[in-house]
Each structure stands twice: as C-alpha cells, then as structure tokens.
Design a protein around this motif. Structure first.
Motif: not given
Ligand code: GLY
Length: 429
Positions: A235-236, A297-300, A333-334
């Motif tokens: 996340p941010a 990036t965020f789906l995992p 995540s990245l």
C-alpha cells in the motif's frame, strides 16, 4: 467456473493469475493474451483476432461464467453492454458510465456538479479560448492541459508558465491529435504526492481493494519521459486510514450517488487518481478499470474469493457482492517493470522488438506483457513494457530487496528498468 479475461498485457496476466488461484475457478482464458501467460498454471491463451463477435462466440462455446475487461477501450466501445445483452456477465462499467474516464471534460464537469474536490479548471474548444483561459488565470501555479476524448488517456501536458501553456495549446490545436475535436480541459496545477485508490463498485455499494503508488517516469529519481508506468508499490503506507475514510465520504460516495442519480449506475473498478498535499485531497482523475502496473502490484495482497467479487458485479448480484469474502493483507508488495530499448518512444525512437528473453528457472511472480513466441522457440520482445516481477513481504524494504534480487531471472538485451521503485521521489519523505 471458467472465466475469460480480455486483453494482453501485464495487468491482464495479473488478473488471470489472481482469478486462477480461487478454488472455484477451473480455468482462466485470456483473450488474446500473450504466450508468456502460458507459464501460469490454469491459464489458457486464446490467440485469436479480437472482435466483439469472435469473443462472444468463444465465451458462449466455452461456457464462460463471466468476462473481465482489462483495457478501457472496450468499455468506451460499449462491450460490457453488448455482452450483457447476450446474457454473458461482464465485469466493468457500461458505456454510459465509462465517460468518467473517457471524457476529461465531462468528468471534470461531473466533479464540479457534485462538489467533488478537484483543481480549478476551464474548458477550451478553440485556441483562442485556450489563450484566454491561460491569460485570465495568472494566479494558477501552473497549467495542466488535458485533451479530452477516447484516444487521449495519455494526452496530458503539465506546464509552469503562461508562455509554455500557450505554446502547448497551440501545438495541440495545430497538430490536432485524434480526439481534440472534443476540446481540452485547462486546469490549475496542484502539487503534492499522488496515490492510486481502487474500489470495486456495484451501484452505490463499494469495496476498497488497495492503495498503490505508480512510478510513471522512465528513469530513476523521476527523470526522463512519462511512461505507462515503470513500477509500483502497495500500500501507500504514508496515506493514512483517516485519509482513506475521508476519500470515501468526499469522493467515492458522491461519485457513486451522482452516477446512480443520473441513471448511469456504476459497476466495476473505480480507480481514483488523487493528489495529496498535507491535509488537502484533490481528485486528479477517474479511471474506470484496473491500473497498469498497480494491478500487478496489489493483486497478490488480495485474499479470499476475488472471483466471487468480480462475478457478483458482472452478474449485477448485490447480495453476492455483500457476501463475497475478500480482504486485503497488511503485507507490502512491489512490482518492477522491464521495458524494451527505445520505450516509451515519445520522440520517434524505435522501440526495439524481437529480442530473445532469457528466463532462468525461478519461482518468482513474473507477469508478461509485450512478448511473443519466437520462431526458434522461447519468448521474444514485441512491445514497450515487456514483463515485470512482483514481490510481497512484511515491509516495503524487504519487498524491494526481494524484487531486485530476482531482477535478473528474466532478461533481454537493451532492457530498461528503474532501480528505485518503492523509494520516495525527490521532495517526498
Ligand atoms: N498506472 C496508471 C494507469 O493505469 O492509468
């Protein structure tokens, strides 16, 4: 259940990968996909021409439970409405609701009409109007010129001085890129830190998925030309829970209510591009689909029955929408993108293609975009953004270290990638 994802890029690979992980999904077809996606278990690539008739015939023949639309152009062309008319549930907004992304002019007017906080703006249909707007707003801190129209998602120029703004307006009206006939928005340039927020919506109900930050410039330290995105993180964590609450009240709820009141209820992904400056939040833009590369990036981080959530929206089933068990993990995540030499090709540079990929045995999460089958076997490059690796870890720093430890697992000659994804840009902390 069998699901079909429409599109061929890294975002679609990530969507297909995530859907394939749900136990109730037996198979995911990606139409037309790319051969790199075949490396993921349960994904089938439909290497065929993309026309509405062909895709819908394929969906019928293969008893596809629902279709997830990746690229916005199919939304603007009304494919969701047409699939629904044929009885094929499709995830995404209707044509009439997708103006939120398609038309910069209408979306800014919608924000103004619904008191949604956004930068001051005016609409110009001619060069004379553009010059007048620029002249009569000397107090603005800069001028952002946004072309309006379906082909122009990336038609944005940020200028600091009146002279530069007038020159850009003159170039736009002189060269008349497709879509300029709808005109342009000229707005005050707001500064701060950008965040992307993703909500899955079913009329006036919504589920927050994740925040993410996209690195748009080609080179480290946010230098070089703008691209489709060279990497992202999620996340941010600098964006607080209190701010997220504010976003729901100030942006998400009034948007969904405004759409329902206008009889264009919104179903699908509401992707808010926000500018954050201290306590001030300002809506830069709406998008009506998943972001690329934010989605990779965020789906995992999304746990639970993601496929149920999307199915509930595609089938307009509010009850299932409320019941879908989906959570976002607290992990970080990245995603780091590898692009071909010459990308983004804004100034006439050729984007190199047909370069073979070397893929080492690995168990990292690589998503493929601009690749095709090579005549001698294996994959070769065929587009600007070629592939990218996603990592997930308890902290952003760990995720970053893991990503850069894996970065040589897939490589090709001339590759370009940033080595500072997940690090704050200059002036941010
Ligand atoms: N990453 C920004 C977008 O998908 O438009």
């Amino acid at each position: 259940m069998k699901v079909l994802v429409l599109g061929s890029g890294g975002r679609e690979h990530a969507l297909a990968w995530r859907l394939s992980r749900d136990a109730k999904v037996s198979e995911v077809f990606v139409y037309p996909g790319n051969p790199g996606m075949k490396r993921t278990l349960k994904i089938q690539v439909v290497n065929a021409k993309v026309t509405f008739d062909l895709v819908s015939a394929f969906a019928k023949q293969n008893e596809i439970a629902y279709i997830v639309i990746g690229p916005e152009k199919y939304l603007f062309e009304g494919w969701v409405d047409q699939f629904q008319e044929l009885g094929i549930p499709a995830y995404g907004p209707s044509k009439s609701a997708s103006f939120l992304e398609e038309s910069k002019i209408r979306s800014k007017q919608f924000m103004r009409d619904h008191q949604i906080q956004t930068a001051d703006f005016e609409v110009a249909q001619t060069l004379e109007e553009a010059n007048h707007i620029i002249e009569t707003h000397p107090q603005w801190s800069g001028y952002v010129l946004k072309l309006s129209g379906p082909a122009l998602g990336k038609g944005v120029i940020v200028t600091r001085t009146k002279e530069d703004a007038k020159k850009a307006a003159q170039d736009f009206f002189h060269f008349k890129p497709a879509g300029i006939e709808e005109g342009m928005v000229i707005e005050n340039c707001v500064s701060g830190r950008e965040v992307s927020l993703f909500y899955v919506c079913a009329d006036q109900e919504y589920r927050f998925l994740a925040s993410a930050c996209d690195h748009k410039r080609l080179k480290n330290n946010d230098e070089g030309p703008n691209t489709g995105g060279m990497g992202a993180y999620s996340p941010a964590s600098w964006f607080t829970d209190a701010q997220l609450q504010q976003v729901e009240e100030l942006f998400v709820k009034p948007t969904l209510k405004g759409m329902a009141d206008a009889e264009t209820p919104f179903y699908g992904t509401l992707f808010l591009g926000l500018m954050v400056s201290g306590d001030e939040l300002s809506l830069l833009e709406y998008n009506t689909r998943f972001g690329d590369p934010e989605t990779q990036t965020f789906l995992p981080r999304i746990e639970g029955d993601f496929s149920d959530l999307l199915y509930s929206v595609a089938s307009r089933n509010q009850n299932l929408f409320r019941k879908a068990e989906v959570n976002t993990s607290v992990l970080n995540s990245l995603h780091v993108v590898k692009a071909a030499k010459g990308y983004p090709g804004l100034f006439g540079e050729a984007i190199e293609s047909q370069i073979p990929l070397t893929i080492m045995d690995n168990d990292s999460l690589w998503f493929y975009a601009g690749v095709k089958q090579s005549a001698i076997g294996g994959l070769e490059t065929s587009g600007g953004r070629v592939c990218g690796v996603t990592t997930v870890a308890p902290t952003l720093n760990e995720a970053r270290l893991m990503a850069y430890n894996s970065i040589r697992q897939v490589s090709f000659s001339g590759e370009q990638y940033r080595t500072d994804i997940g690090r704050p840009a200059r002036g941010e902390s």
